[in-house]
Design a protein around this motif. Sequence first.
Motif, PDB file in Angstrom:
ATOM      1  N   ILE A 165     -12.283 -31.314  16.097  1.00 52.36           N
ATOM      2  CA  ILE A 165     -10.841 -31.029  16.093  1.00 52.36           C
ATOM      3  C   ILE A 165     -10.271 -31.183  14.687  1.00 52.36           C
ATOM      4  O   ILE A 165      -9.499 -30.329  14.217  1.00 52.36           O
ATOM      5  N   GLU A 166     -10.661 -32.249  14.000  1.00 51.41           N
ATOM      6  CA  GLU A 166     -10.174 -32.480  12.636  1.00 51.41           C
ATOM      7  C   GLU A 166     -10.580 -31.342  11.701  1.00 51.41           C
ATOM      8  O   GLU A 166      -9.804 -30.923  10.851  1.00 51.41           O
ATOM      9  N   PHE A 167     -11.787 -30.823  11.871  1.00 53.17           N
ATOM     10  CA  PHE A 167     -12.241 -29.711  11.033  1.00 53.17           C
ATOM     11  C   PHE A 167     -11.389 -28.469  11.286  1.00 53.17           C
ATOM     12  O   PHE A 167     -10.976 -27.791  10.345  1.00 53.17           O
ATOM     13  N   CYS A 168     -11.114 -28.184  12.553  1.00 48.60           N
ATOM     14  CA  CYS A 168     -10.280 -27.024  12.895  1.00 48.60           C
ATOM     15  C   CYS A 168      -8.881 -27.162  12.300  1.00 48.60           C
ATOM     16  O   CYS A 168      -8.298 -26.179  11.809  1.00 48.60           O
ATOM     17  N   LEU A 169      -8.344 -28.371  12.310  1.00 44.56           N
ATOM     18  CA  LEU A 169      -7.028 -28.607  11.716  1.00 44.56           C
ATOM     19  C   LEU A 169      -7.091 -28.488  10.197  1.00 44.56           C
ATOM     20  O   LEU A 169      -6.179 -27.945   9.571  1.00 44.56           O
ATOM     21  N   ALA A 170      -8.177 -28.969   9.595  1.00 45.13           N
ATOM     22  CA  ALA A 170      -8.325 -28.924   8.138  1.00 45.13           C
ATOM     23  C   ALA A 170      -8.411 -27.494   7.615  1.00 45.13           C
ATOM     24  O   ALA A 170      -7.899 -27.197   6.533  1.00 45.13           O
ATOM     25  N   ILE A 171      -9.029 -26.606   8.378  1.00 42.02           N
ATOM     26  CA  ILE A 171      -9.121 -25.206   7.936  1.00 42.02           C
ATOM     27  C   ILE A 171      -7.918 -24.395   8.425  1.00 42.02           C
ATOM     28  O   ILE A 171      -7.906 -23.178   8.315  1.00 42.02           O
ATOM     29  N   LYS A 172      -6.917 -25.099   8.940  1.00 42.24           N
ATOM     30  CA  LYS A 172      -5.658 -24.489   9.414  1.00 42.24           C
ATOM     31  C   LYS A 172      -5.877 -23.456  10.523  1.00 42.24           C
ATOM     32  O   LYS A 172      -5.239 -22.408  10.562  1.00 42.24           O
ATOM     33  N   LYS A 173      -6.795 -23.793  11.431  1.00 39.16           N
ATOM     34  CA  LYS A 173      -7.060 -22.957  12.604  1.00 39.16           C
ATOM     35  C   LYS A 173      -6.998 -23.818  13.865  1.00 39.16           C
ATOM     36  O   LYS A 173      -7.985 -23.962  14.587  1.00 39.16           O
ATOM     37  N   PRO A 174      -5.823 -24.404  14.168  1.00 38.41           N
ATOM     38  CA  PRO A 174      -5.742 -25.278  15.348  1.00 38.41           C
ATOM     39  C   PRO A 174      -6.026 -24.556  16.654  1.00 38.41           C
ATOM     40  O   PRO A 174      -6.460 -25.159  17.625  1.00 38.41           O
ATOM     41  N   GLY A 175      -5.803 -23.241  16.691  1.00 39.82           N
ATOM     42  CA  GLY A 175      -6.036 -22.473  17.902  1.00 39.82           C
ATOM     43  C   GLY A 175      -7.497 -22.389  18.311  1.00 39.82           C
ATOM     44  O   GLY A 175      -7.802 -22.080  19.458  1.00 39.82           O
ATOM     45  N   CYS A 176      -8.415 -22.643  17.393  1.00 43.05           N
ATOM     46  CA  CYS A 176      -9.833 -22.549  17.741  1.00 43.05           C
ATOM     47  C   CYS A 176     -10.420 -23.902  18.167  1.00 43.05           C
ATOM     48  O   CYS A 176     -11.567 -23.981  18.596  1.00 43.05           O
ATOM     49  N   ALA A 177      -9.623 -24.973  18.078  1.00 42.44           N
ATOM     50  CA  ALA A 177     -10.123 -26.314  18.411  1.00 42.44           C
ATOM     51  C   ALA A 177     -10.550 -26.432  19.870  1.00 42.44           C
ATOM     52  O   ALA A 177     -11.597 -27.008  20.175  1.00 42.44           O
ATOM     53  N   GLY A 178      -9.769 -25.880  20.786  1.00 41.81           N
ATOM     54  CA  GLY A 178     -10.104 -25.966  22.210  1.00 41.81           C
ATOM     55  C   GLY A 178     -11.428 -25.294  22.524  1.00 41.81           C
ATOM     56  O   GLY A 178     -12.269 -25.836  23.239  1.00 41.81           O
ATOM     57  N   MET A 179     -11.615 -24.085  21.981  1.00 46.74           N
ATOM     58  CA  MET A 179     -12.864 -23.350  22.220  1.00 46.74           C
ATOM     59  C   MET A 179     -14.035 -24.087  21.588  1.00 46.74           C
ATOM     60  O   MET A 179     -15.115 -24.181  22.183  1.00 46.74           O
ATOM     61  N   ALA A 180     -13.845 -24.604  20.381  1.00 46.45           N
ATOM     62  CA  ALA A 180     -14.923 -25.336  19.701  1.00 46.45           C
ATOM     63  C   ALA A 180     -15.353 -26.541  20.537  1.00 46.45           C
ATOM     64  O   ALA A 180     -16.551 -26.780  20.734  1.00 46.45           O
ATOM     65  N   CYS A 181     -14.378 -27.281  21.049  1.00 47.24           N
ATOM     66  CA  CYS A 181     -14.693 -28.454  21.882  1.00 47.24           C
ATOM     67  C   CYS A 181     -15.385 -28.030  23.180  1.00 47.24           C
ATOM     68  O   CYS A 181     -16.341 -28.680  23.616  1.00 47.24           O
ATOM     69  N   MET A 182     -14.908 -26.942  23.787  1.00 52.45           N
ATOM     70  CA  MET A 182     -15.520 -26.475  25.028  1.00 52.45           C
ATOM     71  C   MET A 182     -16.975 -26.086  24.808  1.00 52.45           C
ATOM     72  O   MET A 182     -17.849 -26.407  25.619  1.00 52.45           O
TER      73      MET A 182
END
Length: 194
Positions: free
Chosen positions: A108-125
């Motif tokens: 999640i932190e990586f997704c936020l760091a690259i300014k792509k919060p929308g991909c965090a859910g899919m990455a975690c799933m």
Amino acid sequence: MERHDHPLTPEHRHRVGMRIIKTVIAVFLCGLLAFLRDKSALYSMFAALFCIQNSAGKTIESSISRALGTLIGGVVGVLTVYSMDTLNILHIDLLRYLIMSVLLIPVIEFCLAIKKPGCAGMACMVVMCLVVDPGNKPAVDSIERLFETVVGVMLACGIDVLLPYQQPAQPAVESPAAQKPPAERPQEDGEEKK
């Protein structure tokens, strides 16, 4: 999700819209491809289900975000499964769940760091899908699931672009005479004065 403030006409409220039709077609095509390849369709179906949005532009944006999330989650999930298998701790369920849960923080932190919060859910799933049930051949199965998810994203994007969207039903416009209060409306034949 976009909200429309205009009321839907009674006929429109009970129709199956194009977004639903596109989702059903994309999910079915994921199943068909998996059937032809003798593979599971679950991961591609999930991806297709979540990608279809209410406009082609939003679907493409969602698909790009989900593809990026799939890539991030896939790399983390495959490396985690491979590492745990190498250390012979992959089949210690509680430890596997603990490690997987803690790994969601850097994902999640990586997704936020690259300014792509929308991909965090899919990455975690994707991480969870790969680590929770690693299969008989963990590394190979993880890569296969990652591939299936990408197939679902691509199919959803393709179906959404190829099939047209319905325009939302416009609310019925009343005639100017009907909008006036009763006192201002011209009298019609047979109507009594009060």
